[in-house]
Design an enzyme around this catalytic site. Structure first.
Site, mmCIF file in Angstrom:
data_model
loop_
_atom_site.group_PDB
_atom_site.id
_atom_site.type_symbol
_atom_site.label_atom_id
_atom_site.label_comp_id
_atom_site.label_asym_id
_atom_site.label_seq_id
_atom_site.Cartn_x
_atom_site.Cartn_y
_atom_site.Cartn_z
ATOM 1 N N TYR A 31 0.830 -1.208 0.000
ATOM 2 C CA TYR A 31 0.000 0.000 0.000
ATOM 3 C C TYR A 31 0.860 1.252 0.000
ATOM 4 C CZ TYR A 31 0.904 0.808 4.999
ATOM 5 O OH TYR A 31 1.513 1.070 6.197
ATOM 6 N N LYS A 146 6.437 -1.835 1.863
ATOM 7 C CA LYS A 146 5.238 -1.284 2.523
ATOM 8 C C LYS A 146 4.102 -2.302 2.403
ATOM 9 C CE LYS A 146 3.157 3.324 3.123
ATOM 10 N NZ LYS A 146 3.185 3.376 4.569
ATOM 11 N N LEU A 202 11.252 1.417 6.838
ATOM 12 C CA LEU A 202 10.668 1.882 5.583
ATOM 13 C C LEU A 202 11.321 3.234 5.282
ATOM 14 C CD1 LEU A 202 8.300 1.307 3.511
ATOM 15 C CD2 LEU A 202 7.174 3.194 4.676
HETATM 16 N N1 PLP Z 1 7.832 4.034 8.631
HETATM 17 C C1 PLP Z 1 6.746 3.262 8.551
HETATM 18 C C2 PLP Z 1 6.798 1.874 9.103
HETATM 19 C C3 PLP Z 1 5.578 3.738 7.941
HETATM 20 O O1 PLP Z 1 4.505 2.931 7.833
HETATM 21 C C4 PLP Z 1 5.562 5.064 7.437
HETATM 22 C C5 PLP Z 1 4.370 5.605 6.779
HETATM 23 O O2 PLP Z 1 3.318 5.064 6.803
HETATM 24 C C6 PLP Z 1 6.710 5.844 7.571
HETATM 25 C C7 PLP Z 1 7.835 5.296 8.157
HETATM 26 C C8 PLP Z 1 6.739 7.251 7.080
HETATM 27 O O3 PLP Z 1 6.745 7.289 5.679
HETATM 28 P P1 PLP Z 1 6.256 8.556 4.863
HETATM 29 O O4 PLP Z 1 7.094 9.715 5.316
HETATM 30 O O5 PLP Z 1 6.513 8.212 3.444
HETATM 31 O O6 PLP Z 1 4.811 8.755 5.187
#
Ligand code: PLP
Length: 280
Positions: A31, A146, A202
């Site tokens: 996602y 993700k 992530l």
């Molecule tokens: N880390 C995790 C595990 C996440 O699920 C998310 C976003 O959902 C992030 C970091 C932050 O990512 P982003 O800055 O792209 O929203």
């Protein structure tokens, strides 16, 4: 609410998915969440690149990216979202009968689901900071994907909620990885620290934006794991994500940092972030 499911913009009440969809049976999907500023999708290409990468890593064949942006803007319009929107995109491997653990032998079409909702900004959190708690990181070893398989973070998030915290920061073998849905940053001696790109985190798009700011404004930064036992040697903390932007952390478990005041570098990064998003 109008949603997009398998090539149709439909009322959510009419939206139906087979119980044999592999997303439902195995969380066999990925996602993305994207938000708008001034009605425009923020860092759309970065989000789509990450989505493509997640799909590739779990070997889902989906190539229909050309029409995605138009569908999202149509959805925002059809749902009469006047201010800012938060977009959720999910792609699963698709529906296959009978249920087998391995990929279906016959070619199946991935299931594409997109929803949008109005994004409610939390200015109080941004200005005054938030409490986070530390929790053991019990996720799998591919946190760079993700994936919709989110049970460990569902449980950690619930624990945070029960402790009146907004986020659980995850610790694996004594090292801080990231939050359940945010990246984690700490500051010491005017240097910004965050966990390195690896299979343990992530790579957040907001994380990337913050590191770009550091480069641009000549603020030292290190992509290094922070040890849990070393937390108290840092003077500022913040978390980042699409919805939290740059949010100061003022309490970790029972420790109130800097008398509960957001840090100086955190605030200056927030100012730059505000400027680029206001002008976006
Ligand atoms: N880390 C995790 C595990 C996440 O699920 C998310 C976003 O959902 C992030 C970091 C932050 O990512 P982003 O800055 O792209 O929203």
């Amino acid at each position: 609410m109008i949603v997009f499911l398998n090539n149709n913009l439909i009322d959510v009440k009419q939206a139906a998915i087979s119980p044999f969809d592999r997303g439902f049976l195995f969380a066999d999907g990925v996602y993305e969440s994207i938000r708008t500023y001034n009605g425009k999708l923020f860092r759309y290409e970065d989000h789509i690149d990450r989505l493509m990468r997640s799909l590739k890593e779990i070997k889902i064949d989906f190539e229909d990216f050309g029409s995605l942006q138009k569908i999202i803007y149509d959805l925002i319009k059809q749902n009469n979202i006047e201010v800012e929107a938060l977009v959720y995109i999910q792609i699963t491997r698709g529906t296959a009968i009978p249920r087998t653990h391995h990929f279906p032998t016959d070619k199946i079409s991935p299931t594409l689901f997109i929803s949008v909702k109005e994004l409610i900004e939390n200015r109080d959190e941004q200005e005054n900071g938030v409490k986070v708690i530390l929790q053991e990181d019990i996720r799998w070893l591919r946190c760079d994907i993700k994936s919709t398989s989110l049970l460990p973070v569902v449980l950690a998030s619930q624990k945070a909620k029960e402790e009146n915290a907004v986020e659980a920061i995850l610790v694996r073998d004594g090292l801080i990885t990231e939050g359940t849905h945010t990246n984690f940053f700490a500051v010491k001696d005017e240097t910004v620290y965050t966990a390195p790109k690896s299979k343990m985190i992530l790579e957040g798009i907001t994380r990337k934006v913050v590191l770009e700011f550091c480069l641009k404004f000549k603020l030292d930064y290190r992509e290094e794991f922070i040890e849990k036992d070393d937390l108290k040697s840092f003077t500022e903390f913040f978390i980042t994500s699409t919805t939290k932007e740059i949010t100061p952390v003022t309490t970790i478990d029972y420790w109130t940092i800097n008398q509960g005041e957001p840090g100086k570098i955190t605030k200056s990064l927030q100012t730059v972030f505000k400027k680029i998003t206001e002008d976006y």
